[in-house]
Each structure stands twice: as structure tokens, then as C-alpha cells.
Design a protein around this motif. Structure first.
Motif, short mmCIF file in Angstrom:
data_model
loop_
_atom_site.label_atom_id
_atom_site.label_comp_id
_atom_site.label_asym_id
_atom_site.label_seq_id
_atom_site.Cartn_x
_atom_site.Cartn_y
_atom_site.Cartn_z
N GLY A 49 -3.53 5.72 6.02
CA GLY A 49 -2.58 5.50 4.92
C GLY A 49 -3.23 4.65 3.84
N ILE A 50 -2.84 4.91 2.61
CA ILE A 50 -3.38 4.11 1.51
C ILE A 50 -2.18 3.70 0.64
CG2 ILE A 50 -3.84 6.03 -0.08
CD1 ILE A 50 -6.55 4.83 -0.62
N LYS A 51 -2.16 2.42 0.25
CA LYS A 51 -1.01 1.95 -0.53
C LYS A 51 -1.22 2.22 -2.01
CE LYS A 51 -0.12 -1.96 2.38
NZ LYS A 51 -0.24 -3.39 2.40
N LEU A 52 -0.14 2.53 -2.71
CA LEU A 52 -0.23 2.66 -4.17
C LEU A 52 -0.56 1.27 -4.72
CD1 LEU A 52 2.93 4.75 -5.17
CD2 LEU A 52 0.65 5.57 -4.59
N PRO A 53 -1.37 1.20 -5.78
CA PRO A 53 -1.62 -0.11 -6.38
C PRO A 53 -0.32 -0.73 -6.90
CG PRO A 53 -2.76 1.66 -7.59
CD PRO A 53 -2.03 2.30 -6.46
N ASP A 54 -0.26 -2.08 -6.95
CA ASP A 54 0.98 -2.76 -7.37
C ASP A 54 1.46 -2.28 -8.74
OD1 ASP A 54 0.99 -4.11 -5.07
OD2 ASP A 54 0.07 -5.95 -5.89
N ALA A 55 0.50 -2.02 -9.63
CA ALA A 55 0.88 -1.67 -11.00
C ALA A 55 1.38 -0.23 -11.11
CB ALA A 55 -0.33 -1.85 -11.91
N GLU A 56 1.30 0.52 -10.01
CA GLU A 56 1.63 1.94 -10.12
C GLU A 56 2.96 2.27 -9.46
OE1 GLU A 56 -1.69 4.63 -9.74
OE2 GLU A 56 -0.48 5.73 -8.30
N ASN A 109 -13.42 10.38 7.42
CA ASN A 109 -13.49 11.60 8.22
C ASN A 109 -12.19 11.80 9.02
OD1 ASN A 109 -14.58 13.87 9.35
ND2 ASN A 109 -15.66 12.74 10.97
N CYS A 110 -11.07 11.78 8.33
CA CYS A 110 -9.79 11.84 9.03
C CYS A 110 -9.13 13.22 8.90
CB CYS A 110 -8.85 10.74 8.53
SG CYS A 110 -8.78 10.58 6.76
N ALA A 111 -8.07 13.43 9.64
CA ALA A 111 -7.36 14.71 9.59
C ALA A 111 -6.32 14.71 8.48
CB ALA A 111 -6.68 14.99 10.92
N ALA A 112 -5.83 13.51 8.15
CA ALA A 112 -4.84 13.41 7.07
C ALA A 112 -4.93 12.04 6.43
CB ALA A 112 -3.43 13.61 7.62
N LEU A 113 -4.73 12.02 5.13
CA LEU A 113 -4.67 10.77 4.39
C LEU A 113 -3.40 10.78 3.56
CD1 LEU A 113 -7.49 8.73 3.43
CD2 LEU A 113 -5.75 8.93 1.68
N VAL A 114 -2.61 9.74 3.69
CA VAL A 114 -1.26 9.77 3.10
C VAL A 114 -1.07 8.55 2.21
CG1 VAL A 114 1.21 9.90 3.67
CG2 VAL A 114 -0.46 10.87 5.26
N ALA A 115 -0.44 8.76 1.04
CA ALA A 115 -0.13 7.63 0.15
C ALA A 115 1.20 7.01 0.56
CB ALA A 115 -0.04 8.12 -1.29
N PHE A 116 1.26 5.69 0.49
CA PHE A 116 2.49 4.97 0.85
C PHE A 116 2.85 3.96 -0.23
CE2 PHE A 116 0.96 6.36 4.96
CZ PHE A 116 2.12 6.74 5.61
N MET A 169 -7.76 8.65 -2.95
CA MET A 169 -7.43 9.27 -1.67
C MET A 169 -8.52 10.24 -1.23
SD MET A 169 -3.36 9.95 -2.20
CE MET A 169 -3.07 10.80 -0.64
N LYS A 170 -9.07 11.00 -2.19
CA LYS A 170 -10.14 11.94 -1.83
C LYS A 170 -11.33 11.19 -1.26
CE LYS A 170 -9.74 14.91 -5.79
NZ LYS A 170 -10.42 15.85 -6.68
N GLU A 171 -11.70 10.10 -1.93
CA GLU A 171 -12.86 9.30 -1.45
C GLU A 171 -12.59 8.77 -0.05
OE1 GLU A 171 -14.15 6.01 -3.91
OE2 GLU A 171 -14.12 7.38 -5.63
N ALA A 172 -11.41 8.18 0.12
CA ALA A 172 -11.07 7.57 1.41
C ALA A 172 -11.01 8.65 2.50
CB ALA A 172 -9.74 6.84 1.32
N PHE A 173 -10.55 9.84 2.15
CA PHE A 173 -10.46 10.93 3.12
C PHE A 173 -11.86 11.27 3.63
CE2 PHE A 173 -10.63 15.43 4.18
CZ PHE A 173 -9.53 15.58 5.00
N LEU A 174 -12.80 11.38 2.71
CA LEU A 174 -14.16 11.76 3.10
C LEU A 174 -14.85 10.61 3.85
CD1 LEU A 174 -15.11 13.74 -0.15
CD2 LEU A 174 -14.43 14.69 2.07
N ASP A 175 -14.64 9.36 3.38
CA ASP A 175 -15.26 8.20 4.05
C ASP A 175 -14.78 8.05 5.49
OD1 ASP A 175 -16.44 7.62 1.69
OD2 ASP A 175 -15.21 5.85 1.21
#
Ligand code: G1P
Length: 301
Positions: free
Chosen positions: A250-257, A154-161, A146-152
Motif C-alpha cells: 500500500g502507498i499513501k497519498l501525499p498530504d497535499a493531495e 516485485n509485488c502482485a498488487a500495489l494499492v493507493a490509500f 505507484m508504478k515505481e514502487a510496484f516494480l521495486d
């Protein structure tokens, strides 16, 4: 830039877990050998966070006590030759700085996060809800992704789903994703609705208790009016960001998690069974015991 500040809201009353939570916080309920919140802290440490702010409330002192160094207990274990048990207290030596502030009135998750405004300053920060564990024994690296995706982005919020069954959308913040995903795992969030009825839910993608925010969340929180349940909802503040033209990903949790939500008895029991059955020391015997128990139950029934 590295993101090392995290906010852990633990102020909720835990009413769905009464009577277990009458005089202890739900975040201190054991799941296997550890209290829930210890897994959350270990996950944060594993993902490179250094400064943690807990937003606490009434009856939450035991959380602070849990992370204090226990000099007397350590001395007692040494003096009585119980060196093996000292390993169980190793988490106290983590390279982390703990901060605590109190939410004096139950005004919702959005209001709780607003208590972090000074702590966060102008730096991006994570929010990790103290009643949810990511991955078995909290082995998740999702916050690092999530940290990487947030910086890549350049968003205001990044949320796990995570995808939940239709019957459960009413318990979570639910995303309306843009049709074109950014890649296999992430998407732009077009809208976010707090605890919709199943027929109003735009998808089955539920907020999975981990977020990263830029400082722009704070003006949005200041503007947010009470929403669902009369509370200031974090979901509604994110919605304001989107309406103000900010990018929310938004970023999805991996299937295994799996995400373990310790907010009600059904999911709490599941989490406990799962962690206990796969405990490195007790798991094998317990799996055997459970099999025998289920077998006997089947024969009787
Ligand atoms: C909160 C949020 C919700 C989110 C959920 C995740 O709800 O308001 O959007 O999906 O956490 O656990 P709560 O469980 O505090 O009612």
C-alpha cells in the motif's frame, strides 16, 4: 519495463447520485469545467499511460462520445471564428488509444476488472476508478510513484490509500497494514476488508481508487465468490492474493493531495466548489462572490 495499460471501470449505476444520474453516467457529471472522467483520463496520460480500456455498462454511451474526435464541432468553431474554444477540445488529440467493453450485468467491481483479462495479457496494468479524481484538477503524480514502487517491490498488487474519518470506513476497502512500514509512505498490506463496520475496521486507511496489478490478479478474481452486497469484490480478490502468499503493498497519498470521490452528493458538491473556486479563469471572481454570499448569510442568520 514500463506500465502503459490502464483499466477504467465506469459501469456502476450511480444510484447515490439520483436524480442527476437517471439518464447520464456519474462519470460525466461536470466538476468545474470538465466531466469527472476527463480528469481521470488526463491523469492517466500525465502518468505515462497509453492504452485505456473502459469497462462500461448500460447508459454509458456518452463517455465514448466524449473521447471521440468531434470533426463537425471543430469545423463549426473554425467557420464561426470561435478559435478560442478549440483549445477546450485539445484533450481529443492526446496520444492515447481507447478501448471499450461492456459489463452486461452488475456483478461488482471485481467482475468488471475481470473483463480486462485479454486486454492486459501478461503485462502489469493500472486500475483507475472512473468516479474518483486525484489532486485538484487531477494534477496527481501518484500513479507514477505507484508504478515505481510496484516494480521495486516485485509485488502482485500495489494499492493507493488515504486516511479517512472513522465514520467513513464503511464506504471503502480498509487495510490492515503490517506494523513495520516499508518507509514513510508505503507498507505491506496484511489484510484488506471491504466496507467494514467502524468497530471491525483494522485501520482508517481506505483504498483510494487507484491500483496496479500483475496478471496474478486474474486467477484470484476467477476464484472470488460474491461478497459484500452479493457482488464480486476486487478487495476480496486482493485478499486471496495475500492469503496465497503474494506480496501486496500500500502507498499513501501525499498530504497535499486530496482524493475527490464523486460517489455521493456531499463529496461531489465539495469537489465542484473546490475546482470552481480555483479555476484559473473564473476562480478569483467566484471566491469574491462566495465570500460576499457567506458574509450576507452570516448577517441574516
Ligand atoms: C470501490 C471499492 C472500494 C474502494 C472504493 C474507492 O467501492 O470496492 O474498496 O475503497 O471503490 O472509491 P465503490 O465506491 O465502488 O462502492
Amino acid at each position: 519495463m514500463s506500465i502503459t495499460n490502464a483499466v477504467v471501470p465506469v459501469a456502476g449505476l450511480g444510484t447515490r447520485l439520483l436524480p442527476a444520474t437517471k439518464s447520464q453516467p456519474k462519470e460525466m457529471l461536470p466538476v468545474g469545467k470538465r466531466p469527472v472522467v476527463q480528469y481521470v483520463v488526463e491523469e492517466l496520460e500525465r502518468n505515462g499511460f497509453k492504452r485505456l480500456l473502459f469497462i462500461t455498462g448500460t447508459n454509458k454511451d456518452s463517455i465514448e462520445n466524449h473521447f471521440d474526435p468531434s470533426h463537425d464541432l471543430i469545423r463549426y468553431l473554425r467557420e464561426t471564428g470561435k478559435e478560442d474554444l478549440l483549445a477546450e477540445l485539445e484533450f481529443e488529440r492526446a496520444d492515447l488509444h481507447f478501448f471499450y467493453t461492456r459489463q452486461k450485468m452488475q456483478r461488482g467491481l471485481g467482475d468488471a476488472v475481470l473483463h480486462a483479462e485479454e486486454f492486459a495479457g501478461h503485462q502489469p496494468f493500472a486500475v483507475a476508478l472512473g468516479d474518483s479524481i486525484l489532486g485538484r484538477h487531477a494534477n496527481s503524480k501518484t500513479l507514477s510513484r505507484m508504478k515505481e514502487a510496484f516494480l521495486d517491490n516485485n509485488c502482485a498488487a500495489l494499492v493507493a490509500f488515504e486516511e479517512v474519518p472513522a465514520a467513513e470506513v464503511k464506504n471503502y476497502g480498509i487495510a490492515a497494514p503490517e506494523k513495520e512500514p516499508l518507509d514513510g509512505q508505503s507498507f505491506v498490506v496484511r489484510d484488506l476488508i471491504e466496507k467494514p463496520a467502524p468497530d471491525e475496521a483494522p485501520s482508517r486507511l481506505a483504498v483510494a481508487a487507484r491500483y496496479i496489478f500483475s496478471e496474478r490478479i486474474f486467477p484470484a478474481l476467477h476464484e472470488t465468490k460474491p461478497g459484500k452486497g452479493g457482488e464480486i469484490q476486487l478487495t476480496d480478490a486482493i485478499r486471496l492474493l495475500i492469503r496465497g502468499g503474494e506480496k501486496v503493498v500500500g502507498i499513501k497519498l501525499p498530504d497535499a493531495e486530496q482524493r475527490y470521490d464523486i460517489g455521493n452528493f456531499e463529496s461531489y458538491f465539495q469537489a465542484f466548489i473546490d475546482f470552481a473556486l480555483f479555476d484559473p479563469v473564473y476562480g478569483e471572481k467566484l471566491r469574491q462572490y462566495t465570500q460576499e454570499l457567506l458574509q450576507a448569510h452570516k448577517q441574516q442568520g
